[in-house]
Design a protein around this motif. Structure first.
Motif, short mmCIF file in Angstrom:
data_model
loop_
_atom_site.label_atom_id
_atom_site.label_comp_id
_atom_site.label_asym_id
_atom_site.label_seq_id
_atom_site.Cartn_x
_atom_site.Cartn_y
_atom_site.Cartn_z
N ASP A 119 0.83 -1.21 0.00
CA ASP A 119 0.00 0.00 0.00
C ASP A 119 0.86 1.26 0.00
N ALA A 149 -5.21 8.34 0.60
CA ALA A 149 -6.23 7.92 1.57
C ALA A 149 -6.54 6.44 1.41
N GLN A 150 -6.65 5.98 0.17
CA GLN A 150 -6.93 4.56 -0.08
C GLN A 150 -5.82 3.68 0.49
N VAL A 153 -6.05 3.65 4.40
CA VAL A 153 -7.21 2.89 4.87
C VAL A 153 -6.98 1.39 4.65
N HIS A 154 -6.46 1.02 3.50
CA HIS A 154 -6.22 -0.39 3.20
C HIS A 154 -5.18 -0.98 4.14
N GLU A 156 -4.52 0.02 7.14
CA GLU A 156 -5.15 -0.08 8.46
C GLU A 156 -6.03 -1.33 8.56
N HIS A 157 -6.79 -1.60 7.51
CA HIS A 157 -7.63 -2.81 7.49
C HIS A 157 -6.79 -4.08 7.50
N LYS A 160 -5.82 -4.98 11.12
CA LYS A 160 -6.85 -5.27 12.13
C LYS A 160 -6.66 -6.63 12.80
N THR A 174 -1.00 2.88 13.01
CA THR A 174 -2.31 3.55 12.97
C THR A 174 -2.10 5.06 12.90
N ASN A 177 -0.81 5.91 9.45
CA ASN A 177 -1.89 5.80 8.48
C ASN A 177 -2.83 7.00 8.58
N ARG A 178 -3.15 7.39 9.81
CA ARG A 178 -4.02 8.56 10.01
C ARG A 178 -3.37 9.81 9.42
N LYS A 181 -3.51 9.75 5.65
CA LYS A 181 -4.88 10.02 5.21
C LYS A 181 -5.19 11.51 5.32
#
Length: 196
Positions: A119, A149-150, A153-154, A156-157, A160, A174, A177-178, A181
């Motif tokens: 990513d 942003a994509q 978010v990807h 971060e997912h 999980k 996290t 990633n924030r 984004k």
């Protein structure tokens, strides 16, 4: 008649220092500069008002000393440059931790970090395209801003399932990633303004 000229000369000599002092305090270049600075500050503020986190936006943009005098083009360079720095630093961070995790034989975390690496490679590539577009004055930046942003978010997912395995590493990613984004949001707003 000579006395009259002498009086005018004395008046002028008295007023000359006063005029110089006043002109130093009210220099036209200062008022122009001040007006320009206020206008540019309004530009940053209006951009940041369109992002999800105004404070983050302002703080991020003003980390660059050029921001206080930047026009929209320079703000694009600043925002995409900040995003590029974030993405490349995060990619290095992921790569370093991925090597450590591989050595620990932690499959779930290794898989999440591998996906995050992909990513962030995509984000870095998009940012390189955006910075090249800025250099060539094509300003086709919105797609590159969207990739940021994509990617965040990807990633971060992908992490999980690993939250309980390494909470410290997870929280660091996290945050990164924030930040990417939010930087992507700034880039997106600025990109849309380049055509107005």
């Amino acid at each position: 008649m000579g006395e009259c000229n002498h009086n005018h000369l004395n008046n002028f000599m008295f007023l000359l220092p006063l005029i110089i002092i006043i002109s130093l305090f009210f220099s036209p270049s200062d008022s122009i500069s001040s007006t320009a600075g206020k206008k540019l500050h309004k530009l940053v503020d209006s951009i940041c008002n369109q992002t999800p986190n105004h404070k983050f936006c302002v703080d991020a943009i003003y980390t660059d000393p050029r921001a206080s005098e930047a026009d929209i083009i320079l703000l694009a360079y600043i925002s995409f440059g900040l995003a590029y720095t974030n993405a490349t630093n995060t990619l290095s961070f992921i790569t370093d931790h991925h090597l450590l995790v591989d050595n620990q034989k932690n499959g779930s975390l290794a898989e999440g970090l591998k996906q995050c690496s992909l990513d962030y490679e995509k984000a870095v590539a998009a940012l390189e395209v955006a910075l090249n577009d800025l250099d060539s004055e094509t300003y086709d930046l919105e797609e590159s801003a969207g990739v940021l942003a994509q990617s965040a978010v990807h990633c971060e997912h992908s992490l999980k399932p690993t939250m309980t395995i390494s909470s410290s590493l997870h929280s660091q990613l996290t945050r990164r990633n924030r930040d990417l984004k939010l930087l992507g949001g700034i880039c997106s707003v600025i990109s849309s303004r380049l055509f107005n």
